[in-house]
Design an enzyme around this catalytic site. Sequence first.
Site, PDB file in Angstrom:
ATOM      1  N   GLU A   1      71.521  39.355  40.993  1.00  0.00           N
ATOM      2  CA  GLU A   1      72.972  40.261  40.426  1.00  0.00           C
ATOM      3  C   GLU A   1      72.348  41.498  39.963  1.00  0.00           C
ATOM      4  O   GLU A   1      73.147  42.328  39.543  1.00  0.00           O
ATOM      5  CB  GLU A   1      73.486  39.487  39.667  1.00  0.00           C
TER       6      GLU A   1
ATOM      7  N   ILE B   1      63.219  37.681  34.093  1.00  0.00           N
ATOM      8  CA  ILE B   1      63.370  37.887  32.730  1.00  0.00           C
ATOM      9  C   ILE B   1      62.878  36.376  31.914  1.00  0.00           C
ATOM     10  O   ILE B   1      63.917  35.552  31.934  1.00  0.00           O
ATOM     11  CB  ILE B   1      64.690  38.432  32.479  1.00  0.00           C
TER      12      ILE B   1
ATOM     13  N   ARG C   1      60.703  26.045  31.311  1.00  0.00           N
ATOM     14  CA  ARG C   1      61.366  27.288  30.906  1.00  0.00           C
ATOM     15  C   ARG C   1      60.354  28.011  30.232  1.00  0.00           C
ATOM     16  O   ARG C   1      59.149  27.809  30.034  1.00  0.00           O
ATOM     17  CB  ARG C   1      62.160  26.810  29.566  1.00  0.00           C
TER      18      ARG C   1
ATOM     19  N   GLY D   1      71.000  33.701  30.667  1.00  0.00           N
ATOM     20  CA  GLY D   1      71.440  33.533  29.126  1.00  0.00           C
ATOM     21  C   GLY D   1      70.388  32.746  28.663  1.00  0.00           C
ATOM     22  O   GLY D   1      69.244  32.922  28.693  1.00  0.00           O
ATOM     23  N   GLU D   2      70.987  31.940  27.954  1.00  0.00           N
ATOM     24  CA  GLU D   2      69.911  31.120  27.111  1.00  0.00           C
ATOM     25  C   GLU D   2      70.403  29.631  27.363  1.00  0.00           C
ATOM     26  O   GLU D   2      71.577  29.239  27.051  1.00  0.00           O
ATOM     27  CB  GLU D   2      70.034  31.521  25.561  1.00  0.00           C
ATOM     28  N   SER D   3      69.380  28.931  27.928  1.00  0.00           N
ATOM     29  CA  SER D   3      69.896  27.578  28.417  1.00  0.00           C
ATOM     30  C   SER D   3      70.529  26.537  27.393  1.00  0.00           C
ATOM     31  O   SER D   3      71.541  25.598  27.553  1.00  0.00           O
ATOM     32  CB  SER D   3      68.770  27.117  29.561  1.00  0.00           C
TER      33      SER D   3
ATOM     34  N   CYS E   1      68.336  31.931  36.779  1.00  0.00           N
ATOM     35  CA  CYS E   1      67.397  31.883  35.566  1.00  0.00           C
ATOM     36  C   CYS E   1      68.132  30.602  34.683  1.00  0.00           C
ATOM     37  O   CYS E   1      67.893  29.508  34.812  1.00  0.00           O
ATOM     38  CB  CYS E   1      67.453  33.122  34.882  1.00  0.00           C
TER      39      CYS E   1
ATOM     40  N   HIS F   1      66.942  37.303  39.038  1.00  0.00           N
ATOM     41  CA  HIS F   1      68.206  37.884  38.920  1.00  0.00           C
ATOM     42  C   HIS F   1      68.517  38.747  40.051  1.00  0.00           C
ATOM     43  O   HIS F   1      68.670  39.918  39.946  1.00  0.00           O
ATOM     44  CB  HIS F   1      68.195  38.569  37.602  1.00  0.00           C
TER      45      HIS F   1
HETATM   46  N1  GLN Z   1      64.538  31.866  29.034  1.00  0.00           N
HETATM   47  C1  GLN Z   1      65.525  31.563  28.943  1.00  0.00           C
HETATM   48  C2  GLN Z   1      66.079  29.828  28.774  1.00  0.00           C
HETATM   49  O1  GLN Z   1      65.047  29.395  28.693  1.00  0.00           O
HETATM   50  C3  GLN Z   1      66.367  31.930  30.472  1.00  0.00           C
HETATM   51  C4  GLN Z   1      66.136  33.564  30.558  1.00  0.00           C
HETATM   52  C5  GLN Z   1      67.231  34.089  31.448  1.00  0.00           C
HETATM   53  O2  GLN Z   1      68.164  33.506  31.936  1.00  0.00           O
HETATM   54  N2  GLN Z   1      67.063  35.376  31.787  1.00  0.00           N
HETATM   55  O3  GLN Z   1      67.038  29.823  28.745  1.00  0.00           O
END
Ligand code: GLN
Length: 193
Positions: free
Chosen positions: A169, A131, A105, A46-48, A79, A167
């Site tokens: 999953e 991703i 990141r 997701g987005e950390s 991720c 990923h």
């Molecule tokens: N780029 C995202 C981050 O820095 C991570 C990307 C992902 O979880 N697919 O949080």
Amino acid sequence: MQAGVLALQGGFEPHVAMLARLGVRAREVRSVEALREVTHLVLPGGESTTLHHLLGLFGMWDELRERHHAGKLALFGTCAGAILLGRGDGERPPRLELLDAVLARNAYGRQVDSFTRELDVLGQPMACTFIRAPRIVSVGPDVRVLARLGDDPVLVEAKGVLAATFHPELGHDPRVHERFLALETAQLSTQTP
Ligand code: GLN
């Protein structure tokens, strides 16, 4: 044993589906109460920074660390989830510091540079999708590297923790999730309650 998938943000549904394929009904964890009921938790991609913010907002950040330190919670981060599990590198967001590894990141380029590569994972080929992935820049002595992309570790394991910068999953191969469920259960069961 009760598996859960952190479901505050990001790609939690494919993890729930992959665990279901292994016969495991995972809870979607959205509260500190639900967190207290799981022994195995996936931190999805997701987005950390958002995940960090939401974990704090819902009172789960400290609880998660405490339960892991007490040997009650095995963790698997993919991720963004892997970023959070690692050590701080001076960049945002703050990290949970539950895995002795430093992750940088967005190290393989932007969203459009996402890619799938067949890699050797646990002795067999696996299609690994990256991703906007982080790069594992260093690992401590107690961290085992289970797969690499070139020289970079992409799947690592330590006591009670598994982390993938890709990923698993999103593929069709459940071996990484299997490893999370099986190995971590054994490791946890050696600890006194
Ligand atoms: N780029 C995202 C981050 O820095 C991570 C990307 C992902 O979880 N697919 O949080």
